[in-house]
Design an enzyme around this catalytic site. Structure first.
Site, PDB file in Angstrom:
ATOM      1  N   GLU A 156      -7.648 -17.176  11.959  1.00 57.02           N
ATOM      2  CA  GLU A 156      -6.672 -16.426  11.166  1.00 57.02           C
ATOM      3  C   GLU A 156      -5.633 -15.669  12.006  1.00 57.02           C
ATOM      4  OE1 GLU A 156      -8.636 -13.799   8.466  1.00 57.02           O
ATOM      5  OE2 GLU A 156      -6.773 -12.890   7.779  1.00 57.02           O
ATOM      6  N   GLY A 167      -4.058  -4.040   0.365  1.00 62.18           N
ATOM      7  CA  GLY A 167      -3.643  -4.452  -0.980  1.00 62.18           C
ATOM      8  C   GLY A 167      -4.793  -4.400  -1.973  1.00 62.18           C
ATOM      9  N   LYS A 205      -2.526 -19.167   0.077  1.00 66.41           N
ATOM     10  CA  LYS A 205      -1.103 -19.476   0.226  1.00 66.41           C
ATOM     11  C   LYS A 205      -0.938 -20.860   0.848  1.00 66.41           C
ATOM     12  CE  LYS A 205      -1.862 -15.695   1.699  1.00 66.41           C
ATOM     13  NZ  LYS A 205      -3.013 -14.767   1.512  1.00 66.41           N
TER      14      LYS A 205
HETATM   15  N1  LIG Z   1      -0.105 -12.545  -7.600  1.00 65.59           N
HETATM   16  C1  LIG Z   1      -0.878 -11.613  -7.022  1.00 65.59           C
HETATM   17  N2  LIG Z   1      -2.152 -11.444  -7.445  1.00 65.59           N
HETATM   18  C2  LIG Z   1      -2.951 -10.526  -6.867  1.00 65.59           C
HETATM   19  N3  LIG Z   1      -2.552  -9.734  -5.832  1.00 65.59           N
HETATM   20  C3  LIG Z   1      -1.310  -9.865  -5.373  1.00 65.59           C
HETATM   21  C4  LIG Z   1      -0.411 -10.817  -5.939  1.00 65.59           C
HETATM   22  N4  LIG Z   1       0.758 -10.753  -5.260  1.00 65.59           N
HETATM   23  C5  LIG Z   1       0.606  -9.805  -4.330  1.00 65.59           C
HETATM   24  N5  LIG Z   1      -0.625  -9.244  -4.380  1.00 65.59           N
HETATM   25  C6  LIG Z   1      -1.058  -8.164  -3.472  1.00 65.59           C
HETATM   26  O1  LIG Z   1      -1.289  -8.791  -2.228  1.00 65.59           O
HETATM   27  C7  LIG Z   1      -2.606  -8.497  -1.751  1.00 65.59           C
HETATM   28  C8  LIG Z   1      -3.151  -9.682  -0.993  1.00 65.59           C
HETATM   29  O2  LIG Z   1      -2.308  -9.921   0.112  1.00 65.59           O
HETATM   30  P1  LIG Z   1      -2.503 -11.210   1.048  1.00 65.59           P
HETATM   31  O3  LIG Z   1      -2.345 -12.440   0.240  1.00 65.59           O
HETATM   32  O4  LIG Z   1      -1.623 -11.043   2.223  1.00 65.59           O
HETATM   33  O5  LIG Z   1      -4.018 -11.000   1.442  1.00 65.59           O
HETATM   34  P2  LIG Z   1      -5.191 -12.058   1.678  1.00 65.59           P
HETATM   35  O6  LIG Z   1      -4.734 -13.033   2.721  1.00 65.59           O
HETATM   36  O7  LIG Z   1      -5.614 -12.630   0.369  1.00 65.59           O
HETATM   37  O8  LIG Z   1      -6.330 -11.104   2.213  1.00 65.59           O
HETATM   38  P3  LIG Z   1      -6.960 -10.952   3.689  1.00 65.59           P
HETATM   39  O9  LIG Z   1      -5.895 -11.406   4.667  1.00 65.59           O
HETATM   40  O10 LIG Z   1      -7.277  -9.501   3.833  1.00 65.59           O
HETATM   41  O11 LIG Z   1      -8.150 -11.862   3.665  1.00 65.59           O
HETATM   42  C9  LIG Z   1      -3.402  -8.120  -2.987  1.00 65.59           C
HETATM   43  O12 LIG Z   1      -4.460  -7.246  -2.662  1.00 65.59           O
HETATM   44  C10 LIG Z   1      -2.346  -7.455  -3.865  1.00 65.59           C
HETATM   45  O13 LIG Z   1      -2.197  -6.083  -3.550  1.00 65.59           O
HETATM   46 MG   LIG Z   2      -4.507 -12.825   4.789  1.00 64.42          MG
END
Ligand SMILES: Nc1ncnc2c1ncn2[C@@H]1O[C@H](COP(=O)(O)OP(=O)(O)OP(=O)(O)O)[C@@H](O)[C@H]1O
Ligand SMILES: [Mg+2]
Length: 281
Positions: A76, A127, A15
Protein backbone atom coordinates in the site's frame (compact mmCIF):
# COMPACT_ATOMS: atom_id res chain seq x y z
CA UNK A 1 -11.03 0.33 -22.80
CA UNK A 2 -7.68 -0.48 -21.40
CA UNK A 3 -6.12 -3.89 -20.83
CA UNK A 4 -4.65 -2.97 -17.45
CA UNK A 5 -6.18 -1.38 -14.34
CA UNK A 6 -5.07 -0.59 -10.79
CA UNK A 7 -7.28 -1.36 -7.79
CA UNK A 8 -6.81 -0.03 -4.25
CA UNK A 9 -9.03 -1.95 -1.85
CA UNK A 10 -9.09 0.24 1.27
CA UNK A 11 -10.84 -0.08 4.61
CA UNK A 12 -13.88 1.86 3.33
CA UNK A 13 -13.62 2.34 -0.44
CA UNK A 14 -12.27 0.33 -3.35
CA UNK A 15 -10.83 2.59 -6.00
CA UNK A 16 -10.09 1.66 -9.64
CA UNK A 17 -7.83 3.66 -11.98
CA UNK A 18 -7.14 3.10 -15.69
CA UNK A 19 -6.02 4.98 -18.81
CA UNK A 20 -8.16 5.16 -21.96
CA UNK A 21 -6.66 5.05 -25.47
CA UNK A 22 -6.05 8.81 -25.31
CA UNK A 23 -3.95 8.33 -22.15
CA UNK A 24 -6.58 10.04 -20.00
CA UNK A 25 -6.96 8.66 -16.47
CA UNK A 26 -10.37 7.39 -15.40
CA UNK A 27 -11.58 6.54 -11.92
CA UNK A 28 -14.35 4.43 -10.41
CA UNK A 29 -15.01 3.63 -6.75
CA UNK A 30 -17.14 1.17 -4.79
CA UNK A 31 -17.76 0.54 -1.10
CA UNK A 32 -15.24 -2.08 0.08
CA UNK A 33 -18.05 -4.00 1.76
CA UNK A 34 -19.52 -4.64 -1.70
CA UNK A 35 -16.66 -6.36 -3.50
CA UNK A 36 -19.25 -8.29 -5.54
CA UNK A 37 -19.91 -4.96 -7.32
CA UNK A 38 -16.21 -4.74 -8.17
CA UNK A 39 -16.39 -8.24 -9.62
CA UNK A 40 -19.41 -7.21 -11.71
CA UNK A 41 -17.54 -4.17 -12.99
CA UNK A 42 -14.60 -6.37 -13.99
CA UNK A 43 -16.95 -8.79 -15.75
CA UNK A 44 -18.39 -5.88 -17.73
CA UNK A 45 -14.84 -5.15 -19.00
CA UNK A 46 -13.83 -8.48 -20.54
CA UNK A 47 -10.76 -7.17 -22.38
CA UNK A 48 -8.78 -6.81 -19.14
CA UNK A 49 -5.53 -8.74 -19.06
CA UNK A 50 -3.73 -7.58 -15.94
CA UNK A 51 -4.77 -6.07 -12.63
CA UNK A 52 -2.48 -4.25 -10.23
CA UNK A 53 -3.79 -4.42 -6.67
CA UNK A 54 -2.99 -2.76 -3.37
CA UNK A 55 -4.66 -1.87 -0.06
CA UNK A 56 -5.48 -3.60 3.21
CA UNK A 57 -8.43 -5.55 1.85
CA UNK A 58 -6.60 -7.03 -1.13
CA UNK A 59 -6.94 -10.57 0.19
CA UNK A 60 -10.71 -10.25 0.35
CA UNK A 61 -10.75 -8.95 -3.23
CA UNK A 62 -8.57 -11.89 -4.27
CA UNK A 63 -11.07 -14.28 -2.67
CA UNK A 64 -13.94 -12.57 -4.46
CA UNK A 65 -12.18 -12.85 -7.83
CA UNK A 66 -11.02 -16.43 -7.13
CA UNK A 67 -8.13 -16.63 -9.60
CA UNK A 68 -10.25 -15.34 -12.46
CA UNK A 69 -7.68 -12.71 -13.30
CA UNK A 70 -3.91 -12.31 -13.17
CA UNK A 71 -3.21 -10.09 -10.17
CA UNK A 72 -0.02 -8.24 -9.29
CA UNK A 73 0.24 -7.00 -5.73
CA UNK A 74 2.14 -3.94 -4.55
CA UNK A 75 2.28 -2.89 -0.88
CA UNK A 76 0.00 0.00 0.00
CA UNK A 77 2.58 2.60 1.01
CA UNK A 78 4.71 1.97 -2.07
CA UNK A 79 1.63 2.25 -4.34
CA UNK A 80 0.45 5.43 -2.61
CA UNK A 81 3.81 7.19 -2.95
CA UNK A 82 4.20 6.08 -6.57
CA UNK A 83 0.73 7.47 -7.28
CA UNK A 84 1.37 10.72 -5.41
CA UNK A 85 4.59 11.39 -7.33
CA UNK A 86 2.72 10.84 -10.60
CA UNK A 87 -0.26 13.03 -9.63
CA UNK A 88 1.99 15.85 -8.37
CA UNK A 89 3.89 15.87 -11.64
CA UNK A 90 0.66 15.66 -13.68
CA UNK A 91 -0.67 18.74 -11.89
CA UNK A 92 2.55 20.67 -12.43
CA UNK A 93 3.88 20.60 -8.84
CA UNK A 94 7.64 20.45 -8.76
CA UNK A 95 8.28 19.21 -5.23
CA UNK A 96 11.27 17.18 -4.26
CA UNK A 97 10.66 16.99 -0.55
CA UNK A 98 7.35 16.80 1.29
CA UNK A 99 5.21 15.30 4.00
CA UNK A 100 2.42 13.20 2.47
CA UNK A 101 -0.66 12.74 4.67
CA UNK A 102 -3.18 10.15 3.49
CA UNK A 103 -6.56 10.70 5.16
CA UNK A 104 -8.29 7.40 4.48
CA UNK A 105 -10.38 5.47 6.97
CA UNK A 106 -7.44 6.08 9.26
CA UNK A 107 -4.52 8.43 8.56
CA UNK A 108 -1.01 7.56 7.47
CA UNK A 109 1.87 10.05 7.24
CA UNK A 110 4.92 9.71 4.99
CA UNK A 111 8.06 11.69 4.29
CA UNK A 112 9.12 11.83 0.66
CA UNK A 113 12.54 13.03 -0.41
CA UNK A 114 13.53 12.60 -4.07
CA UNK A 115 13.01 8.97 -4.97
CA UNK A 116 12.98 7.71 -1.40
CA UNK A 117 10.19 7.74 1.14
CA UNK A 118 9.44 6.43 4.60
CA UNK A 119 6.30 6.09 6.65
CA UNK A 120 6.82 8.38 9.62
CA UNK A 121 3.61 7.85 11.55
CA UNK A 122 -0.14 7.91 11.62
CA UNK A 123 -3.27 8.25 13.71
CA UNK A 124 -6.55 6.43 14.05
CA UNK A 125 -8.28 9.77 13.52
CA UNK A 126 -9.37 9.77 9.87
CA UNK A 127 -12.33 9.56 7.52
CA UNK A 128 -13.76 6.66 9.50
CA UNK A 129 -13.71 8.84 12.61
CA UNK A 130 -15.53 11.58 10.74
CA UNK A 131 -18.31 9.18 9.74
CA UNK A 132 -18.44 7.41 13.12
CA UNK A 133 -18.54 10.52 15.31
CA UNK A 134 -20.99 12.22 12.95
CA UNK A 135 -23.34 9.22 13.08
CA UNK A 136 -23.17 8.96 16.87
CA UNK A 137 -23.64 12.66 17.57
CA UNK A 138 -26.23 13.59 14.90
CA UNK A 139 -27.53 10.39 13.29
CA UNK A 140 -26.21 11.58 9.90
CA UNK A 141 -24.36 8.61 8.42
CA UNK A 142 -23.71 9.36 4.73
CA UNK A 143 -20.44 11.04 3.77
CA UNK A 144 -22.21 13.21 1.15
CA UNK A 145 -24.64 14.56 3.76
CA UNK A 146 -21.92 15.07 6.36
CA UNK A 147 -19.68 17.12 4.06
CA UNK A 148 -22.58 19.24 2.77
CA UNK A 149 -23.97 19.98 6.24
CA UNK A 150 -20.53 20.62 7.74
CA UNK A 151 -19.98 23.29 5.09
CA UNK A 152 -23.02 25.19 6.43
CA UNK A 153 -22.30 24.69 10.12
CA UNK A 154 -20.68 27.04 12.64
CA UNK A 155 -18.18 25.97 15.27
CA UNK A 156 -18.05 29.00 17.55
CA UNK A 157 -20.72 27.86 20.02
CA UNK A 158 -19.05 24.45 20.50
CA UNK A 159 -15.28 24.90 20.17
CA UNK A 160 -13.42 26.90 22.77
CA UNK A 161 -10.92 29.31 21.23
CA UNK A 162 -7.81 30.67 22.90
CA UNK A 163 -9.40 34.17 22.95
CA UNK A 164 -12.48 32.72 24.73
CA UNK A 165 -10.24 31.78 27.64
CA UNK A 166 -8.08 34.91 27.65
CA UNK A 167 -11.06 37.26 27.74
CA UNK A 168 -9.98 40.89 27.65
CA UNK A 169 -6.29 39.95 27.88
CA UNK A 170 -3.47 39.57 25.38
CA UNK A 171 -3.30 35.97 24.22
CA UNK A 172 0.05 34.11 24.44
CA UNK A 173 -0.64 32.50 21.04
CA UNK A 174 -3.02 33.35 18.15
CA UNK A 175 -6.40 33.95 19.84
CA UNK A 176 -8.30 32.37 16.96
CA UNK A 177 -6.66 28.97 17.42
CA UNK A 178 -8.78 26.23 18.96
CA UNK A 179 -7.95 25.87 22.65
CA UNK A 180 -10.29 22.91 23.09
CA UNK A 181 -12.29 21.12 20.40
CA UNK A 182 -15.86 20.83 21.76
CA UNK A 183 -14.55 22.59 24.87
CA UNK A 184 -17.34 25.17 25.14
CA UNK A 185 -20.05 22.56 25.61
CA UNK A 186 -19.02 21.56 29.12
CA UNK A 187 -18.71 25.11 30.41
CA UNK A 188 -21.84 26.72 28.96
CA UNK A 189 -25.52 26.41 29.79
CA UNK A 190 -27.21 25.25 26.59
CA UNK A 191 -26.05 21.84 25.38
CA UNK A 192 -28.39 21.87 22.33
CA UNK A 193 -26.74 22.57 18.98
CA UNK A 194 -27.97 22.22 15.38
CA UNK A 195 -26.66 19.09 13.61
CA UNK A 196 -24.82 21.19 11.00
CA UNK A 197 -22.85 22.93 13.77
CA UNK A 198 -21.96 19.60 15.38
CA UNK A 199 -20.82 18.19 12.02
CA UNK A 200 -18.68 21.25 11.29
CA UNK A 201 -17.10 20.84 14.72
CA UNK A 202 -16.48 17.10 14.26
CA UNK A 203 -14.82 17.87 10.95
CA UNK A 204 -12.80 20.63 12.64
CA UNK A 205 -11.58 18.16 15.26
CA UNK A 206 -10.59 15.55 12.69
CA UNK A 207 -8.89 18.12 10.44
CA UNK A 208 -6.99 19.85 13.24
CA UNK A 209 -5.65 16.66 14.81
CA UNK A 210 -4.39 15.46 11.44
CA UNK A 211 -2.88 18.86 10.60
CA UNK A 212 -1.19 19.19 14.01
CA UNK A 213 0.48 15.83 13.50
CA UNK A 214 1.46 16.56 9.90
CA UNK A 215 3.01 19.90 10.91
CA UNK A 216 5.10 18.23 13.61
CA UNK A 217 6.49 15.78 11.07
CA UNK A 218 7.08 18.62 8.60
CA UNK A 219 9.06 20.46 11.27
CA UNK A 220 11.03 17.34 12.24
CA UNK A 221 11.99 16.75 8.60
CA UNK A 222 12.28 20.42 7.66
CA UNK A 223 9.77 19.96 4.83
CA UNK A 224 8.00 23.07 3.58
CA UNK A 225 5.13 21.30 1.84
CA UNK A 226 2.43 18.97 3.14
CA UNK A 227 0.48 17.06 0.47
CA UNK A 228 -2.91 15.94 1.74
CA UNK A 229 -4.62 13.04 -0.03
CA UNK A 230 -7.36 10.47 0.69
CA UNK A 231 -11.06 10.25 -0.17
CA UNK A 232 -12.04 12.06 3.04
CA UNK A 233 -11.09 15.25 1.15
CA UNK A 234 -13.33 14.46 -1.85
CA UNK A 235 -15.54 17.47 -2.66
CA UNK A 236 -15.02 18.37 0.97
CA UNK A 237 -14.29 22.11 0.84
CA UNK A 238 -14.84 22.57 4.55
CA UNK A 239 -12.23 19.97 5.56
CA UNK A 240 -9.81 21.39 3.00
CA UNK A 241 -10.32 24.85 4.50
CA UNK A 242 -9.74 23.62 8.06
CA UNK A 243 -6.56 21.80 7.04
CA UNK A 244 -5.34 24.41 4.57
CA UNK A 245 -5.80 27.38 6.92
CA UNK A 246 -4.19 25.66 9.89
CA UNK A 247 -1.25 24.46 7.79
CA UNK A 248 -0.67 28.01 6.52
CA UNK A 249 -1.00 29.45 10.05
CA UNK A 250 1.87 27.13 10.99
CA UNK A 251 3.95 28.44 8.07
CA UNK A 252 3.82 25.35 5.89
CA UNK A 253 2.37 25.06 2.38
CA UNK A 254 -0.62 22.73 1.95
CA UNK A 255 -1.14 20.96 -1.37
CA UNK A 256 -4.35 19.20 -2.37
CA UNK A 257 -4.03 17.13 -5.53
CA UNK A 258 -7.18 16.94 -7.65
CA UNK A 259 -7.52 13.17 -7.63
CA UNK A 260 -7.32 12.99 -3.81
CA UNK A 261 -8.54 9.47 -3.25
CA UNK A 262 -6.89 7.63 -6.11
CA UNK A 263 -3.13 7.78 -5.44
CA UNK A 264 -3.01 4.11 -4.36
CA UNK A 265 -4.99 2.91 -7.38
CA UNK A 266 -2.82 5.00 -9.73
CA UNK A 267 0.33 3.58 -8.07
CA UNK A 268 -0.94 0.01 -8.50
CA UNK A 269 -1.74 0.80 -12.15
CA UNK A 270 1.70 2.32 -12.87
CA UNK A 271 3.36 -0.64 -11.14
CA UNK A 272 1.64 -3.17 -13.38
CA UNK A 273 2.43 -1.08 -16.47
CA UNK A 274 6.13 -1.01 -15.52
CA UNK A 275 5.99 -4.76 -14.88
CA UNK A 276 4.51 -5.36 -18.35
CA UNK A 277 7.15 -3.18 -19.96
CA UNK A 278 10.07 -4.99 -18.32
CA UNK A 279 8.62 -8.46 -18.95
CA UNK A 280 8.11 -7.70 -22.67
CA UNK A 281 11.70 -6.44 -23.13
N1 LIG B 1 -18.77 7.52 -1.21
C1 LIG B 1 -18.22 7.46 0.01
N2 LIG B 1 -18.66 6.54 0.90
C2 LIG B 1 -18.10 6.45 2.13
N3 LIG B 1 -17.08 7.25 2.54
C3 LIG B 1 -16.60 8.17 1.71
C4 LIG B 1 -17.14 8.31 0.39
N4 LIG B 1 -16.46 9.29 -0.24
C5 LIG B 1 -15.54 9.74 0.63
N5 LIG B 1 -15.62 9.09 1.81
C6 LIG B 1 -14.73 9.39 2.95
O1 LIG B 1 -13.48 8.84 2.62
C7 LIG B 1 -13.02 7.96 3.65
C8 LIG B 1 -12.25 6.82 3.04
O2 LIG B 1 -11.13 7.35 2.37
P1 LIG B 1 -10.17 6.43 1.47
O3 LIG B 1 -10.96 5.82 0.38
O4 LIG B 1 -8.99 7.24 1.10
O5 LIG B 1 -9.80 5.34 2.56
P2 LIG B 1 -9.55 3.77 2.42
O6 LIG B 1 -8.49 3.56 1.38
O7 LIG B 1 -10.85 3.08 2.19
O8 LIG B 1 -9.04 3.43 3.87
P3 LIG B 1 -7.58 3.02 4.40
O9 LIG B 1 -6.58 3.61 3.42
O10 LIG B 1 -7.46 3.64 5.76
O11 LIG B 1 -7.60 1.53 4.39
C9 LIG B 1 -14.27 7.55 4.40
O12 LIG B 1 -13.97 7.22 5.74
C10 LIG B 1 -15.15 8.79 4.29
O13 LIG B 1 -14.86 9.73 5.30
MG1 LIG C 1 -6.42 3.87 1.46
Amino acid sequence: MTKVIGIDTGGTLTKIAYFDEQATLHYVSFPSNDLAAVKEWLKAHPGLEDIGVTGGRTEQLREELRDEKAIHYIVEFEATLKGVRYLLKKEGHCINESIITNIGTGTSVHYMSGNSDIRVGGTGIGGGTLIGLSALTTGVTEFEDIRKMAQLGKREQIDLLVKDIYRGMDTPIDGNLTASNFGKVGITEDPKHPPADILATVQGLVGEVITTMSIQYAEAHQAEHIVYIGSTLSDNQHLQQVIGNYTRTKKRTPIFVGDHGFAGAVGALLNIMEHEKTSSQ
